[in-house]
Design a protein around this motif. Structure first.
Motif, PDB file in Angstrom:
ATOM      1  N   ARG A 101       0.839  -1.260  -0.186  1.00  0.00           N
ATOM      2  CA  ARG A 101      -0.211   0.048   0.109  1.00  0.00           C
ATOM      3  C   ARG A 101       0.890   1.138  -0.062  1.00  0.00           C
ATOM      4  O   ARG A 101       0.563   2.198  -0.707  1.00  0.00           O
ATOM      5  CB  ARG A 101      -0.812   0.150   1.235  1.00  0.00           C
ATOM      6  N   GLU A 102       1.985   0.923   0.761  1.00  0.00           N
ATOM      7  CA  GLU A 102       2.940   2.298   0.861  1.00  0.00           C
ATOM      8  C   GLU A 102       3.594   2.582  -0.522  1.00  0.00           C
ATOM      9  O   GLU A 102       3.770   3.776  -0.739  1.00  0.00           O
ATOM     10  CB  GLU A 102       3.922   2.224   2.104  1.00  0.00           C
ATOM     11  N   LEU A 103       4.061   1.434  -0.754  1.00  0.00           N
ATOM     12  CA  LEU A 103       4.422   1.623  -2.367  1.00  0.00           C
ATOM     13  C   LEU A 103       3.746   2.275  -3.339  1.00  0.00           C
ATOM     14  O   LEU A 103       4.076   2.249  -4.673  1.00  0.00           O
ATOM     15  CB  LEU A 103       5.244   0.094  -2.771  1.00  0.00           C
ATOM     16  N   ASP A 104       2.257   1.880  -3.300  1.00  0.00           N
ATOM     17  CA  ASP A 104       1.383   2.337  -4.399  1.00  0.00           C
ATOM     18  C   ASP A 104       1.479   1.372  -5.383  1.00  0.00           C
ATOM     19  O   ASP A 104       1.345   1.869  -6.701  1.00  0.00           O
ATOM     20  CB  ASP A 104       1.696   3.808  -4.421  1.00  0.00           C
ATOM     21  N   ALA A 105       1.859   0.124  -5.072  1.00  0.00           N
ATOM     22  CA  ALA A 105       1.865  -0.626  -6.254  1.00  0.00           C
ATOM     23  C   ALA A 105       0.407  -0.928  -6.897  1.00  0.00           C
ATOM     24  O   ALA A 105      -0.487  -1.045  -6.391  1.00  0.00           O
ATOM     25  CB  ALA A 105       2.327  -2.247  -5.834  1.00  0.00           C
ATOM     26  N   ASP A 106       0.370  -0.876  -8.319  1.00  0.00           N
ATOM     27  CA  ASP A 106      -0.966  -0.771  -8.953  1.00  0.00           C
ATOM     28  C   ASP A 106      -1.412  -2.199  -8.975  1.00  0.00           C
ATOM     29  O   ASP A 106      -2.642  -2.311  -9.343  1.00  0.00           O
ATOM     30  CB  ASP A 106      -0.580  -0.330 -10.376  1.00  0.00           C
ATOM     31  N   SER A 107      -0.366  -3.270  -9.161  1.00  0.00           N
ATOM     32  CA  SER A 107      -0.905  -4.607  -9.442  1.00  0.00           C
ATOM     33  C   SER A 107      -0.319  -5.474  -8.348  1.00  0.00           C
ATOM     34  O   SER A 107       1.078  -5.162  -8.177  1.00  0.00           O
ATOM     35  CB  SER A 107      -0.500  -4.977 -10.808  1.00  0.00           C
TER      36      SER A 107
END
Length: 344
Positions: A229-235
């Motif tokens: 969530r913190e890395l903001d991974a899209d997938s």
């Protein structure tokens, strides 16, 4: 202290997630600790979030194992690592024609995303050129989203992939920071984080996920979801360890079907708008409960994985149809949509 699962209102967690508020560690652990008879209510809560962002659409992804084995890394879960004695095909990077043919097969399977995956710590410049040549032809001829998974990138390599037309870059965190040293010693957790961040800053969509079943604790799993969530991974591909004979983890226990469903619900609630993909090991861990996974996840791989067989494509298409769900055919359209929740 964890919230007692029987006292948890799962729908309230869904509402919290939809408001953009993050679950607490205790709430996350409560999801994983839920009694098995709470799994259907928990999946209902996860589905409220999934439906809000993705409706009943399912994204299909297909992998090509572009370079197999010959890897100097010592990852304990991987049949391609230097520590593995598993009997697998070993070959250098496939030529452009084979990579393009794989993309055509992805289209035939109705996959919207084609994933070019190569073993090794990272690509040589020659290997990068081979991938780039294939990507340019695929982009010129097929309406596919292209994801590359080539390991740790050197300076300037991410930018060259973007220029060639790669949409997404995958580099999994795999496990928690605390558990990482027990999985591999030839690279660090921070190197993986840096690679995901490099993909984003270069202009590619970041893809990063986990492998469940490698000795991690409940809090480790919650921590993985928080980290992504913190890395903001899209997938976010959620893999379940396939304990391949010949690997250091060959004796590891299978993740049970009910536990796998709780994990998928957790990732949906913590990363509500992201593509949650049921990835490697789904056939082994979920078995006959695979359809239930799509009430939390909105994406699957079709076809084979890297060195293990996947489910027949006909069964995947039938599963989606039987659920009343719909294959998303235009992956190039963009990110998540939002759907009304009947006023709730």
């Amino acid at each position: 202290m964890s919230i007692a699962p029987k006292d948890t209102d799962w729908v309230s967690l869904a509402r919290k997630s939809l408001k953009g508020e993050c679950l607490t560690v205790e709430e996350g652990v409560a999801v994983l600790d839920a009694d098995n008879d709470e799994v259907l209510p928990l999946l209902h809560a996860a589905y409220l979030v999934r439906r809000h962002f993705y409706g009943n659409k399912v994204k299909l992804n297909m992998i090509i194992n572009a370079k197999s084995g010959l890897c100097p890394e010592d990852c304990g879960y991987c049949s391609q690592s230097i520590r593995s004695s598993a009997s697998i095909p070993k070959y250098s990077l496939l030529d452009k024609e084979t990579l393009v043919a794989g993309a055509q097969e992805a289209m035939a399977r109705q996959a919207g995303t084609y994933c070019i995956v190569a073993s090794g710590k990272g690509p040589t410049n020659h290997e990068l050129e081979q991938v780039i040549d294939a990507v340019k032809e695929i982009r010129a001829t097929l309406p596919l989203k292209i994801c590359a998974c080539l390991g740790i990138l050197k300076e300037g390599q991410a930018e060259r992939l973007v220029e060639a037309g790669v949409h997404r870059y995958n580099h999994n965190l795999n496990t928690s920071r605390d558990n990482y040293p027990s999985i591999t010693t030839t690279h660090t957790y921070d190197q993986r984080v840096e690679t995901v961040e490099k993909a984003r800053t270069s202009g590619m969509s970041p893809c990063s996920g986990v492998i469940i079943g490698m000795g991690e604790s409940q809090r480790d799993i919650v921590g993985m979801a928080f980290a992504l969530r913190e890395l903001d991974a899209d997938s976010i591909p959620v893999n379940f360890l396939n304990a391949i004979p010949g690997t250091p983890m060959e004796g590891a226990s299978r993740t049970t079907s009910m536990r796998a469903l709780k994990v998928l619900a957790l990732f949906r609630l913590i990363c509500p708008s992201k593509e949650i993909r049921v990835a490697g090991g789904r056939e082994i861990s979920l078995r006959s409960l695979q359809p239930l996974a799509l009430y939390a996840a909105n994406s699957i791989f079709v076809g084979d994985y890297l060195t293990t067989a996947g489910q027949d494509i006909t069964n995947d298409h039938q599963m989606i149809e039987d659920l009343g769900f719909e294959i998303e055919l235009n992956a190039l359209q963009g990110g998540a949509d939002t759907y009304e929740l009947d006023g709730k």
